[in-house]
Design a protein around this motif. Sequence first.
Motif, mmCIF file in Angstrom:
data_model
loop_
_atom_site.group_PDB
_atom_site.id
_atom_site.type_symbol
_atom_site.label_atom_id
_atom_site.label_comp_id
_atom_site.label_asym_id
_atom_site.label_seq_id
_atom_site.Cartn_x
_atom_site.Cartn_y
_atom_site.Cartn_z
ATOM 1 N N ILE A 180 0.866 -1.182 0.000
ATOM 2 C CA ILE A 180 0.000 0.000 0.000
ATOM 3 C C ILE A 180 0.899 1.227 0.000
ATOM 4 C CG2 ILE A 180 -1.762 1.270 1.273
ATOM 5 C CD1 ILE A 180 -2.598 -1.419 2.495
ATOM 6 N N THR A 181 0.753 2.068 -1.017
ATOM 7 C CA THR A 181 1.662 3.201 -1.159
ATOM 8 C C THR A 181 0.966 4.555 -1.153
ATOM 9 O OG1 THR A 181 1.533 2.980 -3.553
ATOM 10 C CG2 THR A 181 3.363 1.852 -2.440
ATOM 11 N N CYS A 182 -0.338 4.571 -1.381
ATOM 12 C CA CYS A 182 -1.013 5.867 -1.490
ATOM 13 C C CYS A 182 -2.484 5.722 -1.138
ATOM 14 C CB CYS A 182 -0.856 6.435 -2.901
ATOM 15 S SG CYS A 182 -1.637 5.393 -4.156
ATOM 16 N N ALA A 183 -3.155 6.841 -1.067
ATOM 17 C CA ALA A 183 -4.573 6.833 -0.720
ATOM 18 C C ALA A 183 -5.425 6.168 -1.800
ATOM 19 C CB ALA A 183 -5.043 8.259 -0.481
ATOM 20 N N ALA A 184 -4.973 6.178 -3.027
ATOM 21 C CA ALA A 184 -5.739 5.520 -4.096
ATOM 22 C C ALA A 184 -5.810 4.020 -3.876
ATOM 23 C CB ALA A 184 -5.111 5.822 -5.450
ATOM 24 N N CYS A 185 -4.827 3.473 -3.171
ATOM 25 C CA CYS A 185 -4.837 2.041 -2.870
ATOM 26 C C CYS A 185 -6.043 1.676 -2.016
ATOM 27 C CB CYS A 185 -3.554 1.645 -2.141
ATOM 28 S SG CYS A 185 -2.050 1.881 -3.097
ATOM 29 N N ILE A 186 -6.477 2.592 -1.141
ATOM 30 C CA ILE A 186 -7.611 2.319 -0.264
ATOM 31 C C ILE A 186 -8.849 2.027 -1.097
ATOM 32 C CG2 ILE A 186 -9.127 3.275 1.513
ATOM 33 C CD1 ILE A 186 -6.720 4.955 2.457
ATOM 34 N N ALA A 187 -9.178 2.923 -2.015
ATOM 35 C CA ALA A 187 -10.366 2.741 -2.851
ATOM 36 C C ALA A 187 -10.245 1.494 -3.716
ATOM 37 C CB ALA A 187 -10.587 3.970 -3.724
ATOM 38 N N GLU A 188 -9.063 1.237 -4.249
ATOM 39 C CA GLU A 188 -8.871 0.074 -5.106
ATOM 40 C C GLU A 188 -9.067 -1.224 -4.329
ATOM 41 O OE1 GLU A 188 -5.579 -1.651 -8.245
ATOM 42 O OE2 GLU A 188 -4.895 -0.344 -6.630
ATOM 43 N N ILE A 189 -8.479 -1.302 -3.137
ATOM 44 C CA ILE A 189 -8.567 -2.527 -2.344
ATOM 45 C C ILE A 189 -9.978 -2.728 -1.803
ATOM 46 C CG2 ILE A 189 -7.807 -3.609 -0.194
ATOM 47 C CD1 ILE A 189 -5.008 -2.427 -0.809
ATOM 48 N N GLU A 190 -10.518 -1.685 -1.169
ATOM 49 C CA GLU A 190 -11.865 -1.818 -0.596
ATOM 50 C C GLU A 190 -12.891 -2.136 -1.678
ATOM 51 O OE1 GLU A 190 -12.675 1.739 1.615
ATOM 52 O OE2 GLU A 190 -11.466 1.101 3.323
ATOM 53 N N GLY A 191 -12.829 -1.419 -2.792
ATOM 54 C CA GLY A 191 -13.776 -1.660 -3.879
ATOM 55 C C GLY A 191 -13.610 -3.039 -4.485
ATOM 56 N N GLY A 192 -12.373 -3.460 -4.671
ATOM 57 C CA GLY A 192 -12.128 -4.773 -5.250
ATOM 58 C C GLY A 192 -12.611 -5.912 -4.371
ATOM 59 N N VAL A 193 -12.416 -5.781 -3.060
ATOM 60 C CA VAL A 193 -12.852 -6.836 -2.147
ATOM 61 C C VAL A 193 -14.367 -6.822 -1.996
ATOM 62 C CG1 VAL A 193 -12.729 -7.628 0.257
ATOM 63 C CG2 VAL A 193 -10.645 -6.931 -0.929
ATOM 64 N N ARG A 194 -14.968 -5.640 -1.980
ATOM 65 C CA ARG A 194 -16.427 -5.549 -1.852
ATOM 66 C C ARG A 194 -17.155 -6.166 -3.047
ATOM 67 N NH1 ARG A 194 -16.118 0.313 -0.084
ATOM 68 N NH2 ARG A 194 -15.857 0.140 2.157
ATOM 69 N N GLN A 195 -16.488 -6.280 -4.187
ATOM 70 C CA GLN A 195 -17.107 -6.884 -5.369
ATOM 71 C C GLN A 195 -17.319 -8.389 -5.215
ATOM 72 O OE1 GLN A 195 -14.534 -5.840 -8.606
ATOM 73 N NE2 GLN A 195 -15.386 -3.781 -8.834
ATOM 74 N N LEU A 196 -16.608 -8.988 -4.268
ATOM 75 C CA LEU A 196 -16.782 -10.428 -4.051
ATOM 76 C C LEU A 196 -18.172 -10.694 -3.487
ATOM 77 C CD1 LEU A 196 -13.337 -11.313 -2.441
ATOM 78 C CD2 LEU A 196 -14.119 -11.906 -4.730
ATOM 79 N N PRO A 197 -18.883 -11.666 -4.017
ATOM 80 C CA PRO A 197 -20.224 -11.968 -3.504
ATOM 81 C C PRO A 197 -20.153 -12.474 -2.067
ATOM 82 C CG PRO A 197 -19.670 -13.356 -5.393
ATOM 83 C CD PRO A 197 -18.502 -12.497 -5.127
ATOM 84 N N GLY A 198 -20.985 -11.893 -1.213
ATOM 85 C CA GLY A 198 -21.050 -12.298 0.189
ATOM 86 C C GLY A 198 -20.350 -11.365 1.145
ATOM 87 N N ILE A 199 -19.501 -10.478 0.646
ATOM 88 C CA ILE A 199 -18.776 -9.550 1.515
ATOM 89 C C ILE A 199 -19.725 -8.461 1.993
ATOM 90 C CG2 ILE A 199 -16.944 -7.812 1.623
ATOM 91 C CD1 ILE A 199 -15.838 -10.596 1.608
ATOM 92 N N ALA A 200 -19.793 -8.276 3.318
ATOM 93 C CA ALA A 200 -20.634 -7.223 3.890
ATOM 94 C C ALA A 200 -19.866 -5.910 3.982
ATOM 95 C CB ALA A 200 -21.140 -7.635 5.269
ATOM 96 N N THR A 201 -18.650 -5.971 4.518
ATOM 97 C CA THR A 201 -17.835 -4.760 4.622
ATOM 98 C C THR A 201 -16.368 -5.099 4.360
ATOM 99 O OG1 THR A 201 -17.438 -5.019 7.004
ATOM 100 C CG2 THR A 201 -19.335 -3.669 6.348
ATOM 101 N N ALA A 202 -15.646 -4.113 3.879
ATOM 102 C CA ALA A 202 -14.198 -4.205 3.695
ATOM 103 C C ALA A 202 -13.639 -2.826 3.994
ATOM 104 C CB ALA A 202 -13.853 -4.639 2.280
ATOM 105 N N ARG A 203 -12.871 -2.714 5.069
ATOM 106 C CA ARG A 203 -12.305 -1.424 5.477
ATOM 107 C C ARG A 203 -10.805 -1.561 5.613
ATOM 108 N NH1 ARG A 203 -14.318 3.059 4.959
ATOM 109 N NH2 ARG A 203 -13.340 3.813 6.834
ATOM 110 N N LEU A 204 -10.078 -0.652 4.969
ATOM 111 C CA LEU A 204 -8.625 -0.662 5.007
ATOM 112 C C LEU A 204 -8.118 0.482 5.865
ATOM 113 C CD1 LEU A 204 -5.973 -1.886 3.870
ATOM 114 C CD2 LEU A 204 -6.104 -0.167 2.084
ATOM 115 N N ASN A 205 -7.276 0.170 6.835
ATOM 116 C CA ASN A 205 -6.611 1.179 7.644
ATOM 117 C C ASN A 205 -5.277 1.472 6.965
ATOM 118 O OD1 ASN A 205 -4.891 2.448 9.576
ATOM 119 N ND2 ASN A 205 -6.223 1.723 11.220
#
Length: 174
Positions: free
Chosen positions: A28-53
Motif C-alpha cells: 500500500i503506497t497511497c490513498a488511491a490504494c484504499i479505494a482500489e482494495i476496498e472496492g475490489g474486495v467488496r465486489q466479491l459476492p457475500g462480503i458485507a464490509t471491507a475497510r482498510l486502515n
Amino acid sequence: MAESLDLSLYVRQQDDGTSHLELAVEGITCAACIAEIEGGVRQLPGIATARLNYTRHRLAVAWEGAFDPARVLERLRELGYKAHPYQARIVEDEEARRTQWLLKCLAVAGFASMNIMLLAVSVWSGNVTDITPETRDFFHWLAALIALPTVAYSGQPFFRSAMGVLRAGPTPKD
C-alpha cells in the motif's frame, strides 16, 4: 485448481452473526490504494464490509453466511497486493525493520548535511578574505560528490512512494 488456504484459525465470529477477518496488506503506497482494495474486495459476492486502515496496512473484512476467506487473498493478489492474516508479532517486526531503515536514511542525510555545511562555511568565509576561484570550485564539487549519493540513498523512502503513486495512476475523482 490450487488448494484453498485454510484461514479458519483467523476468522472471528461476531455476535451479530457475521464472520470477521483481519489481514495485513503489503504494497500500500497511497490513498488511491484504499479505494482500489476496498472496492475490489467488496465486489466479491457475500462480503458485507471491507475497510482498510492506511496507517496500519490492515484490512478488516466481514461477511455473512458461507464464504471462503481465501477468496479475499486471491482477489488482493489479482489487484497486485500481497496479504496474510494479521498477526501482531509479524507486523511489529516488519514495522521495526522499516523504522530502522528510515532512521538509517535520516542519519546518512544528517551526517552528509553537516559535512556539506562545513564546506559551505569555508566558501562563505573565504569569499570575504582571499579564497581562490579554484579552491571555491573544488569545495563546490566536493559538496556535490557528497550530496549526490546521499540524495540517492536517503531519498529512497520518497522515491519508492513516488514510484508507487505513478504506478497507481491518477486518484479516482468523486
